[in-house]
Design an enzyme around this catalytic site. Structure first.
Site, PDB file in Angstrom:
ATOM      1  N   GLU A 192      38.308  37.091  42.415  1.00 23.21           N
ATOM      2  CA  GLU A 192      39.931  37.047  42.543  1.00 23.21           C
ATOM      3  C   GLU A 192      40.468  36.782  40.996  1.00 23.21           C
ATOM      4  OE1 GLU A 192      41.511  36.984  45.645  1.00 23.21           O
ATOM      5  OE2 GLU A 192      39.799  36.689  46.974  1.00 23.21           O
ATOM      6  N   SER A 193      40.303  37.860  40.109  1.00 21.95           N
ATOM      7  CA  SER A 193      40.529  37.530  38.697  1.00 21.95           C
ATOM      8  C   SER A 193      39.627  37.117  37.826  1.00 21.95           C
ATOM      9  CB  SER A 193      41.843  36.614  38.593  1.00 21.95           C
ATOM     10  OG  SER A 193      42.892  37.338  39.402  1.00 21.95           O
TER      11      SER A 193
ATOM     12  N   CYS B  96      44.133  35.153  41.793  1.00 20.28           N
ATOM     13  CA  CYS B  96      45.150  35.760  42.635  1.00 20.28           C
ATOM     14  C   CYS B  96      44.986  35.480  44.006  1.00 20.28           C
ATOM     15  CB  CYS B  96      45.289  37.065  42.320  1.00 20.28           C
ATOM     16  SG  CYS B  96      43.764  37.749  42.490  1.00 20.28           S
TER      17      CYS B  96
ATOM     18  N   SER C 130      39.864  44.926  38.408  1.00 15.46           N
ATOM     19  CA  SER C 130      39.737  43.669  37.491  1.00 15.46           C
ATOM     20  C   SER C 130      39.139  44.009  36.388  1.00 15.46           C
ATOM     21  CB  SER C 130      39.424  42.292  38.030  1.00 15.46           C
ATOM     22  OG  SER C 130      40.126  41.874  38.883  1.00 15.46           O
TER      23      SER C 130
ATOM     24  N   HIS D 143      44.510  42.905  36.007  1.00 14.85           N
ATOM     25  CA  HIS D 143      44.192  42.744  37.438  1.00 14.85           C
ATOM     26  C   HIS D 143      45.260  43.675  38.051  1.00 14.85           C
ATOM     27  CE1 HIS D 143      41.446  39.475  36.319  1.00 14.85           C
ATOM     28  NE2 HIS D 143      42.432  39.202  35.720  1.00 14.85           N
TER      29      HIS D 143
END
Length: 401
Positions: A158-159, A173, A337, A350
């Site tokens: 997530e990022s 995120c 990403s 992203h």
């Protein structure tokens, strides 16, 4: 369509060195690109080759105490994909200083000394286990690593995570629980004889606030959570601010600034973030995994690596980071990403292409005298219906622009 600009200032007093930090937000319709980015300096508010790749309850604050048996902030493997995604990131930046000597490890904004050997210093000495613990508390995992002699950049589920000798930048995120890693950051910093010096946390207002988990269900809750850690570090005595109209896009910012700044020449710090909403439908289709061919006999890992590179080139993202080493990741069923590093600077991108919540972000701390070309190139690559630019800089960084 007329261009709208939002510039929010935060009042405060500059310190004895005359240090000034800024947060500038600019909101534009992409049909009318700005010719330049205007910079307004508000009062001080206390905010700001040898490359290798390695693929590889709300009323209680347990992180402030013993969290060895508390896994409530860790990633839920059963979390289902719902078809929408909270693209805009939460960002946590933590600066550290050396313990015991009473001297600043690095002045605010300085990313670390010029390496004279290949030996890593400061936070870069932390092992993978420590980094995994940090990410687990934020409900994300490390997918790959890109390194040079100045920094380490990790693509997350997530990022991104960027680690300098005396600074950590963590962007997550979705429904991640970013602030829950604060206690572990303080703990692992002590392992390498460092303590917290400066903390900055920021995020845009959520598109799907009801999906967020504790402690991110409101800005008030986030502030209370941060304040609850003062027993671990008295340098977490900061302030919260709201930038922008509460009826439209706005930013929540928390800053705890206890830095003792040098009066001599120091490194400078500035970060620009371009956040794009409702990106062009044709471009969004580029970031769906199924849009790419599968090859017989190719392993899943090799397939992901290949498709990630194809996405990067097809979208023109490689052109946005000329000369940089790039580590990219394509996600299923969609999403992308990327981390790029060039000497002491990083860039991250992203993308969440889902219809109704499509979003792309580009952030970099690269030192350029003008951001005009970069902004135009990024926005024209993704053709969003609207975009917002934020610039965070110290006084030295502004003087260089």
């Amino acid at each position: 369509m007329s261009r709208q600009e939002t510039i929010q200032e935060v009042d405060g007093a500059s310190d004895s060195t005359g240090h000034v930090d800024v947060v500038i937000t600019k909101q534009c319709d992409s049909g009318n690109l700005p010719n330049r980015v205007d910079v307004v300096i508000p009062q001080d508010h206390g905010l700001l080759n040898n490359t290798s790749v390695d693929s590889t309850s709300p009323d209680v604050f347990p992180d402030c105490c013993d969290h060895s048996g508390d896994h409530s902030g860790e990633m839920d493997p059963m979390r289902e994909y719902t078809g929408v995604f909270e693209g805009p990131e939460k960002t946590l930046e933590v600066m550290f200083r050396k313990i015991h000597t009473g001297e600043v490890g690095q002045p605010h904004g300085q990313l670390g000394p010029m390496p004279t050997t290949d030996a890593k210093e400061g936070l870069r000495r932390l092992g993978r286990h420590d980094l995994d613990r940090i990410c687990a508390r934020a409900r994300c995992t490390i997918l790959s690593q890109l390194s040079n002699k100045y920094l380490d950049a990790y693509v997350l589920s997530e990022s991104s995570l960027v680690v300098y000798p005396y600074m950590v930048v963590l962007k997550t995120c979705g429904t991640t629980t970013l602030l829950r890693c604060i206690a572990i950051l303080i703990e692992v910093g002590k392992k390498v004889d460092l303590e917290v010096d400066w903390v900055g946390y920021s995020r845009k207002n959520f598109n799907f606030p009801g999906d967020q988990a504790f402690p991110h269900q409101s800005f008030h809750q986030e502030l209370e959570y941060l304040y609850s850690h003062k027993n671990l570090s008295d340098r977490l005595d900061g302030n919260g601010y709201t930038l922008g109209p509460v009826t439209s896009d706005h930013w929540f910012v928390y800053v705890a600034d206890q830095t003792i700044r040098s009066t001599g020449d120091i490194d400078t710090d500035r970060v620009i973030n371009i956040m794009m909403f409702d990106i062009d439908d044709t471009i969004a289709e580029t970031f769906y995994y199924q849009a790419y061919d599968t090859r017989e006999g190719e392993s899943k890992e090799d397939e992901t690596v290949r498709i990630s590179k194809e996405m990067t080139c097809r979208a023109g993202i490689d052109v946005l980071c000329p000369g940089a080493a790039i580590d990219s990741r394509a996600f299923e069923p969609c999403g992308y990403s990327m981390n790029a590093i060039l000497f002491r600077s990083y860039s991250t991108m992203h993308i969440t292409p889902e219809a109704g919540s499509s979003y792309a972000s580009f952030e970099t701390n690269a030192r350029v005298s003008s951001y005009r070309a970069l902004i135009n190139n990024v926005v024209r690559t993704f053709k969003p219906k609207r975009f917002v630019i934020t610039l965070m800089a110290d006084e030295g960084g502004l003087r260089e622009m």
